[in-house]
Design a protein around this motif. Structure first.
Motif, PDB file in Angstrom:
ATOM      1  N   ILE A 126       0.834  -1.205   0.000  1.00 18.82           N
ATOM      2  CA  ILE A 126       0.000   0.000   0.000  1.00 18.82           C
ATOM      3  C   ILE A 126       0.867   1.254   0.000  1.00 18.82           C
ATOM      4  CG2 ILE A 126      -1.592   1.366   1.437  1.00 18.82           C
ATOM      5  CD1 ILE A 126      -2.924  -1.311   2.207  1.00 18.82           C
ATOM      6  N   ASP A 127       1.897   1.278   0.858  1.00 16.57           N
ATOM      7  CA  ASP A 127       2.768   2.461   0.926  1.00 16.57           C
ATOM      8  C   ASP A 127       3.516   2.690  -0.386  1.00 16.57           C
ATOM      9  OD1 ASP A 127       2.045   3.215   3.450  1.00 16.57           O
ATOM     10  OD2 ASP A 127       3.741   2.259   4.455  1.00 16.57           O
ATOM     11  N   ARG A 128       3.905   1.606  -1.063  1.00 19.67           N
ATOM     12  CA  ARG A 128       4.641   1.752  -2.328  1.00 19.67           C
ATOM     13  C   ARG A 128       3.750   2.233  -3.463  1.00 19.67           C
ATOM     14  NH1 ARG A 128       6.806  -3.317  -0.961  1.00 19.67           N
ATOM     15  NH2 ARG A 128       5.479  -4.294  -2.543  1.00 19.67           N
ATOM     16  N   HIS A 129       2.431   2.012  -3.351  1.00 17.02           N
ATOM     17  CA  HIS A 129       1.532   2.313  -4.461  1.00 17.02           C
ATOM     18  C   HIS A 129       0.494   3.382  -4.120  1.00 17.02           C
ATOM     19  CE1 HIS A 129       3.189  -1.651  -5.501  1.00 17.02           C
ATOM     20  NE2 HIS A 129       3.016  -1.279  -6.751  1.00 17.02           N
ATOM     21  N   LEU A 130       0.761   4.185  -3.102  1.00 16.34           N
ATOM     22  CA  LEU A 130      -0.199   5.220  -2.718  1.00 16.34           C
ATOM     23  C   LEU A 130      -0.479   6.200  -3.851  1.00 16.34           C
ATOM     24  CD1 LEU A 130       0.875   6.097   0.942  1.00 16.34           C
ATOM     25  CD2 LEU A 130      -1.241   4.978   0.208  1.00 16.34           C
ATOM     26  N   GLY A 131       0.508   6.429  -4.700  1.00 16.40           N
ATOM     27  CA  GLY A 131       0.333   7.382  -5.797  1.00 16.40           C
ATOM     28  C   GLY A 131      -0.547   6.878  -6.917  1.00 16.40           C
ATOM     29  N   ASP A 132      -0.908   5.601  -6.894  1.00 14.37           N
ATOM     30  CA  ASP A 132      -1.764   5.035  -7.934  1.00 14.37           C
ATOM     31  C   ASP A 132      -3.221   5.254  -7.556  1.00 14.37           C
ATOM     32  OD1 ASP A 132      -3.135   3.560  -9.791  1.00 14.37           O
ATOM     33  OD2 ASP A 132      -2.171   1.645  -9.336  1.00 14.37           O
ATOM     34  N   PRO A 133      -3.947   6.085  -8.299  1.00 12.16           N
ATOM     35  CA  PRO A 133      -5.351   6.344  -7.935  1.00 12.16           C
ATOM     36  C   PRO A 133      -6.238   5.117  -8.053  1.00 12.16           C
ATOM     37  CG  PRO A 133      -4.830   7.324 -10.070  1.00 12.16           C
ATOM     38  CD  PRO A 133      -3.534   6.854  -9.485  1.00 12.16           C
ATOM     39  N   ASP A 134      -5.762   4.084  -8.758  1.00 13.00           N
ATOM     40  CA  ASP A 134      -6.549   2.861  -8.920  1.00 13.00           C
ATOM     41  C   ASP A 134      -6.225   1.797  -7.865  1.00 13.00           C
ATOM     42  OD1 ASP A 134      -7.962   3.737 -11.203  1.00 13.00           O
ATOM     43  OD2 ASP A 134      -6.242   3.274 -12.479  1.00 13.00           O
ATOM     44  N   LEU A 135      -5.386   2.144  -6.888  1.00  9.74           N
ATOM     45  CA  LEU A 135      -5.082   1.206  -5.818  1.00  9.74           C
ATOM     46  C   LEU A 135      -6.376   0.824  -5.103  1.00  9.74           C
ATOM     47  CD1 LEU A 135      -2.829  -0.237  -4.162  1.00  9.74           C
ATOM     48  CD2 LEU A 135      -2.813   1.789  -2.672  1.00  9.74           C
ATOM     49  N   SER A 136      -6.638  -0.472  -4.978  1.00 15.01           N
ATOM     50  CA  SER A 136      -7.909  -0.940  -4.406  1.00 15.01           C
ATOM     51  C   SER A 136      -7.697  -2.294  -3.742  1.00 15.01           C
ATOM     52  CB  SER A 136      -8.952  -1.086  -5.515  1.00 15.01           C
ATOM     53  OG  SER A 136      -8.560  -2.112  -6.428  1.00 15.01           O
ATOM     54  N   PRO A 137      -8.642  -2.711  -2.897  1.00 13.74           N
ATOM     55  CA  PRO A 137      -8.526  -4.041  -2.295  1.00 13.74           C
ATOM     56  C   PRO A 137      -8.402  -5.144  -3.339  1.00 13.74           C
ATOM     57  CG  PRO A 137     -10.158  -2.766  -1.111  1.00 13.74           C
ATOM     58  CD  PRO A 137      -9.766  -1.941  -2.309  1.00 13.74           C
ATOM     59  N   GLU A 138      -9.129  -5.004  -4.462  1.00 13.27           N
ATOM     60  CA  GLU A 138      -9.066  -6.019  -5.509  1.00 13.27           C
ATOM     61  C   GLU A 138      -7.657  -6.143  -6.070  1.00 13.27           C
ATOM     62  OE1 GLU A 138     -13.086  -4.916  -4.725  1.00 13.27           O
ATOM     63  OE2 GLU A 138     -11.376  -3.653  -5.287  1.00 13.27           O
ATOM     64  N   ARG A 139      -7.000  -5.025  -6.334  1.00  5.97           N
ATOM     65  CA  ARG A 139      -5.644  -5.054  -6.878  1.00  5.97           C
ATOM     66  C   ARG A 139      -4.634  -5.548  -5.844  1.00  5.97           C
ATOM     67  NH1 ARG A 139      -4.173  -0.467 -11.298  1.00  5.97           N
ATOM     68  NH2 ARG A 139      -5.876  -0.937 -12.752  1.00  5.97           N
ATOM     69  N   ILE A 140      -4.825  -5.164  -4.610  1.00  6.00           N
ATOM     70  CA  ILE A 140      -3.915  -5.613  -3.546  1.00  6.00           C
ATOM     71  C   ILE A 140      -4.014  -7.123  -3.382  1.00  6.00           C
ATOM     72  CG2 ILE A 140      -3.427  -5.481  -1.072  1.00  6.00           C
ATOM     73  CD1 ILE A 140      -4.530  -2.568  -1.228  1.00  6.00           C
ATOM     74  N   ALA A 141      -5.243  -7.646  -3.349  1.00  7.63           N
ATOM     75  CA  ALA A 141      -5.435  -9.087  -3.203  1.00  7.63           C
ATOM     76  C   ALA A 141      -4.799  -9.843  -4.368  1.00  7.63           C
ATOM     77  CB  ALA A 141      -6.926  -9.405  -3.109  1.00  7.63           C
ATOM     78  N   ALA A 142      -5.003  -9.351  -5.588  1.00  6.35           N
ATOM     79  CA  ALA A 142      -4.438 -10.023  -6.760  1.00  6.35           C
ATOM     80  C   ALA A 142      -2.913 -10.016  -6.715  1.00  6.35           C
ATOM     81  CB  ALA A 142      -4.932  -9.328  -8.032  1.00  6.35           C
ATOM     82  N   ALA A 143      -2.322  -8.926  -6.241  1.00  6.62           N
ATOM     83  CA  ALA A 143      -0.862  -8.827  -6.175  1.00  6.62           C
ATOM     84  C   ALA A 143      -0.266  -9.817  -5.179  1.00  6.62           C
ATOM     85  CB  ALA A 143      -0.450  -7.406  -5.799  1.00  6.62           C
ATOM     86  N   HIS A 144      -1.060 -10.257  -4.197  1.00  7.87           N
ATOM     87  CA  HIS A 144      -0.547 -11.162  -3.171  1.00  7.87           C
ATOM     88  C   HIS A 144      -1.113 -12.572  -3.293  1.00  7.87           C
ATOM     89  CE1 HIS A 144       0.472  -7.219  -1.509  1.00  7.87           C
ATOM     90  NE2 HIS A 144       1.431  -7.850  -0.869  1.00  7.87           N
ATOM     91  N   GLY A 145      -1.859 -12.839  -4.377  1.00 10.14           N
ATOM     92  CA  GLY A 145      -2.350 -14.190  -4.609  1.00 10.14           C
ATOM     93  C   GLY A 145      -3.373 -14.664  -3.604  1.00 10.14           C
TER      94      GLY A 145
END
Length: 332
Positions: free
Chosen positions: A225-244
């Protein structure tokens, strides 16, 4: 994977099947009672393969429900445990009074020596991996806390290695020699034993039931989350997908954190903006540039979010911060 035949039979051997697939399941998983599909059709036979003493079964058609009752356990004992790993969809698992739903990006263990029930969700495909219980070198007391618990496949724990390995073996159609199969079966067994040990160590450390690698996974999510705060599309769906892991499990991780995933993203963005607005420099960026850099889609949205946290507009906060030589503006 080829259609099921009895272990040890030639690949092209003709085998008798029951209409509901229970015979195949008995050979490759355990003697079970099988529930029919809602439409009453038989569907396709389960598909399985053997790797030494390991048995892999892809379950994606009839029957939709499996159960092993205490009477069946007494009549047909079996020294085995199984890993339940959804390929897509969900699977409900019940054992020892625990009931969980396992989704893609998660796994669980069941003890085939005792009663259990499985119900495959609509359209789901599930990989079942059976291995001898005695090969794990674990006591019943070691296994008991883990059974029927949801384990995330993401993160950096043992499950992060076991999950992809099982998925790969389940999807592979390559023929393997007996020697290679036995070696791979041994590797999977070592991973499952390590998973149980990791769970119990984590449980003892935190004084109660816990998931292997849970704390490490939480740290990884927060760092992401801290690394991608600048991405306006950062979302729970994207975070979950990034961590499998599934979105549902991601939210479950934060149940003990007193903050939701969405709220954490919002909070961290506002905090980073506050630090930048309070920083002195020869050239100070505009408020809209700061908001955009930390993922806010509009200055108006940022202004409302900032004032909700700090009680002042970003402009008032910056003016107070830069106008006071020794102290930042008072926090509410």
């Amino acid at each position: 994977m080829r259609a099921l035949t009895a272990p040890g039979a030639p690949p092209d051997a003709d085998t008798e099947r029951s209409a509901d697939g229970a015979d195949d399941l008995a050979r490759w998983l355990a003697p079970v009672s099988a529930g029919a599909r809602p439409d009453g059709s038989a569907g396709h036979a389960p598909r399985g393969r053997g790797l030494g003493y390991l048995r892999l079964l892809v379950w994606e058609a009839a029957p939709a429900r499996l159960s092993r009752t205490p009477r069946t356990v007494a009549r047909e004992p079996l020294d085995a445990v199984a890993v339940v790993l959804p390929r897509y969809g969900t699977t409900a698992v019940a054992q020892d009074g625990r009931g969980v739903t396992v989704a893609v990006g998660e796994l669980t263990l069941i003890d085939l020596r005792r009663a259990f029930a499985l119900e495959r969700g609509p359209g789901a495909s599930v990989l079942l991996c059976r291995l001898p219980a005695h090969a794990l070198g674990l006591s019943a007391a070691d296994l008991a806390p883990v059974l029927g618990r949801v384990v995330p496949v993401g993160g950096d724990g043992v499950a992060a290695l076991l999950g992809p390995l099982l998925h790969g073996l389940g999807a592979s159609t390559a023929a393997m020699s007996m020697t290679v199969g036995e070696r791979l079966g041994g590797v999977v067994t070592e991973f499952v034993a390590a998973l149980v040990n990791e769970w119990n160590e984590d449980r003892q450390e935190h004084g109660g039931p816990a998931c292997p690698g849970r704390e490490a996974l939480l740290r990884a999510v927060r760092e992401h989350i801290d690394r991608h705060l600048g991405d306006p599309d950062l979302s729970p769906e994207r975070i979950a997908a990034a961590h499998g892991i599934s979105v549902r499990y991601l939210h479950r991780l934060f149940e003990t954190q007193d903050i939701t995933v969405g709220r954490l993203i919002h909070q961290r963005r506002v905090e980073q903006c506050e630090r930048e607005l309070s920083r002195r420099g020869r050239v100070n960026p505009s408020i809209s540039a700061v908001a955009q850099r930390w993922g806010f889609r509009s200055p108006a949205h940022f202004s409302r979010a900032f004032k909700a946290v700090y009680g002042h507009s970003p402009r008032q906060w910056r003016a107070a911060a830069l106008g006071a030589a020794d102290s930042p503006p008072p926090r509410p």
